[in-house]
Design a protein around this motif. Structure first.
Motif: not given
Length: 93
Positions: A1-15
C-alpha cells in the motif's frame, strides 16, 4: 500500500515538473522595470527639482475616560496625520 502511494506521488510530481517551463518567468522579466531604469524616468517638467514632502503628524495624549460603550479607556498617545505628503519644489536658499 505504501509503495502504491509513493509511486503515485512520484508520478504526479514528475508530470507536474515536466509541465512547467521557465517561459512565464522570462515574460515577467521582459515586462519589469529595473531600478536603474526607474531613476531615468521623467515625471514631467523639472521632475528632478521636485521632491516628496514628509507628512505632518501631531501627537496628542488622550486622558482616561469612560467610553459610551461602558468600557474604561486608560489613556494613551494618539498620532494624527495633519498634512499629507505631496510633490513640491524645495525652498530656495
Amino acid at each position: 500500500m505504501k509503495a502504491w502511494i509513493l509511486s503515485i506521488v512520484l508520478l504526479s510530481s514528475f508530470i507536474t515538473g515536466c509541465s512547467t517551463t521557465g517561459k512565464n518567468q522570462e515574460v515577467l522579466k521582459e515586462r519589469s522595470i529595473h531600478a536603474s531604469e526607474m531613476r531615468n524616468l521623467s515625471l514631467g517638467l523639472n521632475s528632478k527639482k521636485r521632491k516628496l514632502t514628509k507628512s505632518g503628524v501631531a501627537h496628542a495624549w488622550r486622558h482616561e475616560s469612560d467610553l459610551p460603550s461602558g468600557d474604561y479607556f486608560w489613556g494613551g498617545w494618539i498620532s494624527v496625520v495633519v498634512t499629507k505628503p505631496q510633490w513640491a519644489k524645495p525652498p530656495k536658499h
